[in-house]
Design a protein around this motif. Sequence first.
Motif, PDB file in Angstrom:
ATOM      1  N   VAL A 192     -48.284   1.784  17.719  1.00  0.00           N
ATOM      2  CA  VAL A 192     -48.961   0.861  18.722  1.00  0.00           C
ATOM      3  C   VAL A 192     -49.448   1.892  19.886  1.00  0.00           C
ATOM      4  N   MET A 193     -50.625   1.684  19.858  1.00  0.00           N
ATOM      5  CA  MET A 193     -51.436   2.562  21.031  1.00  0.00           C
ATOM      6  C   MET A 193     -51.753   1.657  22.274  1.00  0.00           C
ATOM      7  N   ARG A 194     -51.628   2.467  23.341  1.00  0.00           N
ATOM      8  CA  ARG A 194     -51.777   1.695  24.768  1.00  0.00           C
ATOM      9  C   ARG A 194     -53.047   1.337  24.999  1.00  0.00           C
ATOM     10  N   GLY A 195     -53.102   0.212  25.484  1.00  0.00           N
ATOM     11  CA  GLY A 195     -54.680  -0.072  25.859  1.00  0.00           C
ATOM     12  C   GLY A 195     -55.546  -0.627  25.103  1.00  0.00           C
ATOM     13  N   ILE A 196     -55.339  -0.647  23.804  1.00  0.00           N
ATOM     14  CA  ILE A 196     -56.309  -0.975  22.684  1.00  0.00           C
ATOM     15  C   ILE A 196     -55.753  -2.172  22.162  1.00  0.00           C
ATOM     16  N   ASN A 197     -57.028  -2.966  22.094  1.00  0.00           N
ATOM     17  CA  ASN A 197     -57.008  -4.296  21.360  1.00  0.00           C
ATOM     18  C   ASN A 197     -57.437  -4.590  20.069  1.00  0.00           C
ATOM     19  N   HIS A 198     -57.644  -5.919  19.255  1.00  0.00           N
ATOM     20  CA  HIS A 198     -58.065  -6.094  18.134  1.00  0.00           C
ATOM     21  C   HIS A 198     -59.336  -5.561  17.649  1.00  0.00           C
ATOM     22  N   GLY A 199     -60.249  -5.876  18.669  1.00  0.00           N
ATOM     23  CA  GLY A 199     -61.434  -5.545  18.344  1.00  0.00           C
ATOM     24  C   GLY A 199     -61.993  -4.300  18.208  1.00  0.00           C
ATOM     25  N   HIS A 200     -61.097  -3.307  18.945  1.00  0.00           N
ATOM     26  CA  HIS A 200     -61.600  -1.803  19.143  1.00  0.00           C
ATOM     27  C   HIS A 200     -61.433  -1.087  17.734  1.00  0.00           C
ATOM     28  N   PHE A 201     -61.309  -1.799  16.740  1.00  0.00           N
ATOM     29  CA  PHE A 201     -61.139  -1.006  15.395  1.00  0.00           C
ATOM     30  C   PHE A 201     -62.524  -1.017  14.931  1.00  0.00           C
ATOM     31  N   ALA A 202     -63.318  -1.823  15.447  1.00  0.00           N
ATOM     32  CA  ALA A 202     -64.673  -2.176  14.805  1.00  0.00           C
ATOM     33  C   ALA A 202     -65.685  -1.717  16.277  1.00  0.00           C
ATOM     34  N   SER A 203     -66.907  -2.194  16.051  1.00  0.00           N
ATOM     35  CA  SER A 203     -67.746  -1.822  17.081  1.00  0.00           C
ATOM     36  C   SER A 203     -68.826  -3.079  17.335  1.00  0.00           C
ATOM     37  N   GLY A 204     -69.643  -3.333  18.305  1.00  0.00           N
ATOM     38  CA  GLY A 204     -70.624  -4.481  18.488  1.00  0.00           C
ATOM     39  C   GLY A 204     -69.744  -5.713  18.993  1.00  0.00           C
ATOM     40  N   ASN A 205     -70.585  -6.952  18.801  1.00  0.00           N
ATOM     41  CA  ASN A 205     -70.191  -7.836  19.401  1.00  0.00           C
ATOM     42  C   ASN A 205     -69.099  -8.693  18.309  1.00  0.00           C
ATOM     43  N   THR A 229     -58.559   7.643  19.616  1.00  0.00           N
ATOM     44  CA  THR A 229     -57.222   7.697  19.501  1.00  0.00           C
ATOM     45  C   THR A 229     -56.910   7.163  18.061  1.00  0.00           C
ATOM     46  N   ILE A 230     -57.604   6.185  17.501  1.00  0.00           N
ATOM     47  CA  ILE A 230     -57.221   5.887  16.113  1.00  0.00           C
ATOM     48  C   ILE A 230     -57.588   6.941  15.089  1.00  0.00           C
ATOM     49  N   ALA A 231     -58.590   7.516  15.279  1.00  0.00           N
ATOM     50  CA  ALA A 231     -58.924   8.694  14.317  1.00  0.00           C
ATOM     51  C   ALA A 231     -58.090   9.744  14.177  1.00  0.00           C
ATOM     52  N   SER A 232     -57.284  10.125  15.486  1.00  0.00           N
ATOM     53  CA  SER A 232     -56.542  11.085  15.502  1.00  0.00           C
ATOM     54  C   SER A 232     -55.283  10.837  14.731  1.00  0.00           C
ATOM     55  N   HIS A 233     -54.520   9.318  14.963  1.00  0.00           N
ATOM     56  CA  HIS A 233     -53.450   9.421  14.100  1.00  0.00           C
ATOM     57  C   HIS A 233     -53.481   9.220  12.689  1.00  0.00           C
ATOM     58  N   VAL A 234     -55.007   8.555  12.005  1.00  0.00           N
ATOM     59  CA  VAL A 234     -55.348   8.379  10.953  1.00  0.00           C
ATOM     60  C   VAL A 234     -55.341  10.156  10.106  1.00  0.00           C
ATOM     61  N   THR A 261     -42.216   8.378  18.903  1.00  0.00           N
ATOM     62  CA  THR A 261     -41.514   8.364  20.099  1.00  0.00           C
ATOM     63  C   THR A 261     -42.200   7.490  21.302  1.00  0.00           C
ATOM     64  N   SER A 262     -43.728   7.437  21.255  1.00  0.00           N
ATOM     65  CA  SER A 262     -44.456   6.699  22.257  1.00  0.00           C
ATOM     66  C   SER A 262     -44.279   5.277  21.899  1.00  0.00           C
ATOM     67  N   THR A 263     -44.361   4.815  20.792  1.00  0.00           N
ATOM     68  CA  THR A 263     -44.191   3.367  20.362  1.00  0.00           C
ATOM     69  C   THR A 263     -43.184   2.761  20.453  1.00  0.00           C
ATOM     70  N   GLN A 264     -42.031   3.927  20.112  1.00  0.00           N
ATOM     71  CA  GLN A 264     -40.581   3.306  20.565  1.00  0.00           C
ATOM     72  C   GLN A 264     -40.421   2.994  22.027  1.00  0.00           C
ATOM     73  N   ASN A 265     -41.096   3.730  22.972  1.00  0.00           N
ATOM     74  CA  ASN A 265     -41.334   3.447  24.307  1.00  0.00           C
ATOM     75  C   ASN A 265     -41.798   2.332  24.673  1.00  0.00           C
ATOM     76  N   ILE A 266     -42.811   2.087  23.877  1.00  0.00           N
ATOM     77  CA  ILE A 266     -43.480   0.573  24.492  1.00  0.00           C
ATOM     78  C   ILE A 266     -42.852  -0.518  23.722  1.00  0.00           C
ATOM     79  N   ILE A 267     -42.284  -0.281  22.836  1.00  0.00           N
ATOM     80  CA  ILE A 267     -41.449  -1.462  21.804  1.00  0.00           C
ATOM     81  C   ILE A 267     -40.309  -1.954  22.778  1.00  0.00           C
ATOM     82  N   LYS A 268     -39.393  -0.768  23.226  1.00  0.00           N
ATOM     83  CA  LYS A 268     -38.070  -0.792  23.736  1.00  0.00           C
ATOM     84  C   LYS A 268     -37.786  -2.109  24.484  1.00  0.00           C
ATOM     85  N   PRO A 269     -38.433  -2.327  25.485  1.00  0.00           N
ATOM     86  CA  PRO A 269     -38.231  -3.513  26.379  1.00  0.00           C
ATOM     87  C   PRO A 269     -38.245  -4.981  25.425  1.00  0.00           C
TER      88      PRO A 269
END
Length: 489
Positions: A192-205, A229-234, A261-269
């Motif tokens: 899970v990445m911080r600050g990224i939404n559903h549309g961020h995987f594509a581009s444009g309208n 960010t997505i590309a780095s994980h991929v 670890t980062s995802t674990q911290n986001i998910i933990k609460p």
Amino acid sequence: MFSIPVLTFAFILPVSVFALEAKVLKPTKNGTFDVGIIITPGADIAGEAYEQLGIKLQEAFNGRMWISLLCDFPFNTPNPLQLGTGVSESISKFKDAGFQGKNIFLAGHSLGGVFVGSYGLNHWSQLKGVMLFASYLTRSHRLRDYPLPVLTISGDLDGLTRITRIVDTFEELENETLHNPTPLNLITPVIVMRGINHGHFASGNMPPNVLKHDLPVDKDITFDIAHSTIASHVSNFITVNTGLPKEDYAKATAGLKGAYTSTQNIIKPLSKIKALDTNKAKSSFSTVTAQKYILGDKLAAHVDVGDKEISLQEIDFYEPDVQLKNKSFAHVQTYSNVVVPFDPEDVSLNPQTPSEIQSVMKSKEGMIELLPGVPHDSRNLTCRDLNKFLYHVALNASSSLAHNRSVERNSPEITFHDDGISGNVLNWTLDSLDLKYGANGALDVTSYAFIVAADDKGGKMAGTIHCKLLSPYRAMEWIYIDSLKRNVS
């Protein structure tokens, strides 16, 4: 994430009428080995909208990376009937242009990810791995049983593939990682990445459905930053699961472990608040807390509370069991039914958290009659008051990032209305907690109560209160997701 029954396509024009195109982006780097990624679009999104992400994937990977964008699905919506043709055409075009080897990965965004996950189950010999962009394996498939490495990756501001759905997949991975000697967080990572939404995987309208349900992004996250960010994980996922390039393996492994670890911290609460009412002990924290709160501090100090979760079919027949330990102390056994949404298609667009907690408790009046010598205060609380309290349990347990987003975006408070009063216990069971989601993140909550006076001689439930409680997990889901939505009615 979208859900479109596969059979729908049988009643449209034959898919053979529509020529699917595989648009290939050739490698931008030299190297001694090849890797190919075939990207399946989300619903109502053209395949070409993933070109910028494809370019970032090529930049991030230290080798010859080929990208195929599957374009021209009927109505710009992927379907399983054409996916196999798209994969075959992509591989053929790769090879015709000089691709060597078998390192082919299949990626899918949103609904495309649903079909990609199913395709990988039956065509694993064609592929090296699968990538689910803002998507996930549905509940009928376990990560540990999947025949290929699979990357599940999404953003914490995704309004369609809710983080509360990804919590379930991450907890599955977390449990397997603890009890399995194979490092599944490298083979089946959930990120899970911080600050990224559903549309961020594509581009444009974005299409209307994404615009309607997706969340506004953090100000510092652009499409370019999201794609990087997505590309780095991929890239890390590919390197770890192909072993190529060898010189990047250690760095890629560290990258995936860091993402875990980062995802674990986001998910933990979210996981912690979820476990309050959904746990192996089958005991509802919310009901225990509500029972003590409704008694008031003075009286509650002389009461010990335990809870047992029971089924919907049983809830009408149970009343709190009170055992007097002495003249000034009692044990109260409460009963709860945690109601989860019916979601056989596993659609993450809808709330994923309990829709209500049906709680059977002892009323304050009833406890005063049983412990007449114990001091008590004069407050008379309602189910509405209990739900306000449980909302603050969720608010206080939320991450600092969630708090900051609420403040920065001027998110509303939940509006709690006076209780509806049910005429009998059967009606109370049928009167669901009323959750009305409105425009710009609004949420109105109305509980239903069934109360039997302590001096009632007509039945065995004298001195009880039945409340429809707001699950703290549902409240936290609203804080993290729905309260951030804008102009949605």
